[in-house]
Design a protein around this motif. Structure first.
Motif, mmCIF file in Angstrom:
data_model
loop_
_atom_site.group_PDB
_atom_site.id
_atom_site.type_symbol
_atom_site.label_atom_id
_atom_site.label_comp_id
_atom_site.label_asym_id
_atom_site.label_seq_id
_atom_site.Cartn_x
_atom_site.Cartn_y
_atom_site.Cartn_z
ATOM 1 N N LEU A 1 0.828 -1.211 0.000
ATOM 2 C CA LEU A 1 0.000 0.000 0.000
ATOM 3 C C LEU A 1 0.863 1.262 0.000
ATOM 4 C CD1 LEU A 1 -2.875 -1.027 2.444
ATOM 5 C CD2 LEU A 1 -2.989 -0.745 -0.045
ATOM 6 N N ILE A 2 1.945 1.263 0.732
ATOM 7 C CA ILE A 2 2.857 2.412 0.749
ATOM 8 C C ILE A 2 3.478 2.610 -0.632
ATOM 9 C CG2 ILE A 2 5.070 3.251 1.649
ATOM 10 C CD1 ILE A 2 4.238 2.060 4.365
ATOM 11 N N LEU A 3 3.891 1.530 -1.273
ATOM 12 C CA LEU A 3 4.462 1.629 -2.620
ATOM 13 C C LEU A 3 3.443 2.143 -3.635
ATOM 14 C CD1 LEU A 3 6.680 -1.580 -2.825
ATOM 15 C CD2 LEU A 3 7.433 0.802 -2.731
ATOM 16 N N ILE A 4 2.229 1.655 -3.565
ATOM 17 C CA ILE A 4 1.172 2.131 -4.466
ATOM 18 C C ILE A 4 0.911 3.620 -4.236
ATOM 19 C CG2 ILE A 4 -1.303 1.968 -4.996
ATOM 20 C CD1 ILE A 4 -1.033 -1.066 -4.568
ATOM 21 N N GLY A 5 0.855 4.027 -2.973
ATOM 22 C CA GLY A 5 0.658 5.444 -2.652
ATOM 23 C C GLY A 5 1.804 6.305 -3.159
ATOM 24 N N LEU A 6 3.027 5.859 -3.016
ATOM 25 C CA LEU A 6 4.198 6.603 -3.476
ATOM 26 C C LEU A 6 4.206 6.725 -4.994
ATOM 27 C CD1 LEU A 6 6.783 7.984 -2.529
ATOM 28 C CD2 LEU A 6 7.937 5.791 -2.746
ATOM 29 N N ILE A 7 3.916 5.639 -5.683
ATOM 30 C CA ILE A 7 3.859 5.674 -7.154
ATOM 31 C C ILE A 7 2.759 6.623 -7.618
ATOM 32 C CG2 ILE A 7 3.282 4.279 -9.189
ATOM 33 C CD1 ILE A 7 4.761 1.944 -7.773
ATOM 34 N N THR A 8 1.623 6.601 -6.959
ATOM 35 C CA THR A 8 0.520 7.502 -7.320
ATOM 36 C C THR A 8 0.921 8.954 -7.134
ATOM 37 O OG1 THR A 8 -1.087 5.814 -6.694
ATOM 38 C CG2 THR A 8 -1.885 8.082 -6.839
ATOM 39 N N ILE B 1 0.956 11.768 -10.293
ATOM 40 C CA ILE B 1 -0.265 12.561 -10.377
ATOM 41 C C ILE B 1 0.061 13.988 -10.829
ATOM 42 C CG2 ILE B 1 -0.267 13.376 -8.010
ATOM 43 C CD1 ILE B 1 -3.276 12.839 -7.939
ATOM 44 N N ASP B 2 -0.850 14.591 -11.575
ATOM 45 C CA ASP B 2 -0.727 16.002 -11.943
ATOM 46 C C ASP B 2 -1.334 16.842 -10.831
ATOM 47 O OD1 ASP B 2 0.612 16.304 -14.346
ATOM 48 O OD2 ASP B 2 -1.136 15.804 -15.532
ATOM 49 N N PHE B 3 -0.540 17.718 -10.254
ATOM 50 C CA PHE B 3 -1.023 18.599 -9.202
ATOM 51 C C PHE B 3 -1.686 19.818 -9.817
ATOM 52 C CE2 PHE B 3 2.114 15.998 -7.107
ATOM 53 C CZ PHE B 3 1.480 15.702 -5.909
ATOM 54 N N PRO B 4 -2.640 20.430 -9.125
ATOM 55 C CA PRO B 4 -3.313 21.622 -9.664
ATOM 56 C C PRO B 4 -2.317 22.738 -9.981
ATOM 57 C CG PRO B 4 -4.415 20.839 -7.681
ATOM 58 C CD PRO B 4 -3.149 20.051 -7.816
ATOM 59 N N VAL B 5 -2.653 23.503 -11.009
ATOM 60 C CA VAL B 5 -1.814 24.625 -11.423
ATOM 61 C C VAL B 5 -2.515 25.905 -11.006
ATOM 62 C CG1 VAL B 5 -0.783 25.812 -13.390
ATOM 63 C CG2 VAL B 5 -0.945 23.323 -13.392
#
Length: 124
Positions: free
Chosen positions: A10-17, A21-25
């Motif tokens: 779960l930590i690895l999946i969270g880190l990869i996500t 991910i594109d953060f708001p601009v």
């Protein structure tokens, strides 16, 4: 033991996500100077510069570029922030519609061709 493996997965999946991910601009984040990157790939479209170029987005809604010349732009903030460049091409009005990406490990980019990784990268 199984509990620790599940937690690590779960930590690895969270880190990869988070890394992908594109953060708001923010609206003020878009303004500034962008350098053309990866322009030496095979020419895919005539609307994008395949030479060194610098795009400067001014706060008054105008832009300057060696390739596009002078023009105006419109930014639409949404799930994927978009930008439309409006300029003159051989005396006729032209537009180029594309989008921003803002990944944590890359910084702010204006994508010109996602398949060939051709983009403007914010430098100032």
């Amino acid at each position: 033991m199984k509990k620790y493996i599940v937690i690590i997965i779960l930590i690895l999946i969270g880190l990869i996500t988070i890394l992908n991910i594109d953060f708001p601009v923010g609206s003020n984040d878009c303004f500034g100077k962008y350098a053309n990157m990866n322009y030496d790939a095979a020419v895919c479209c005539v609307e994008a510069p395949h030479e060194p170029d610098t795009l400067i987005l001014h706060k008054d809604g105008s832009f300057t570029s060696k390739f596009y010349g002078n023009g105006t732009f419109v930014i639409e903030n949404g799930f994927t922030p978009r930008i439309t460049l409006k300029y003159s091409d051989f005396g006729n009005g032209a537009t180029y519609d594309t989008y921003f990406t803002n990944k944590i490990n890359e910084g702010l980019r204006i994508i010109l061709n996602a398949d060939s990784n051709h983009y403007y990268e914010k430098i100032e």
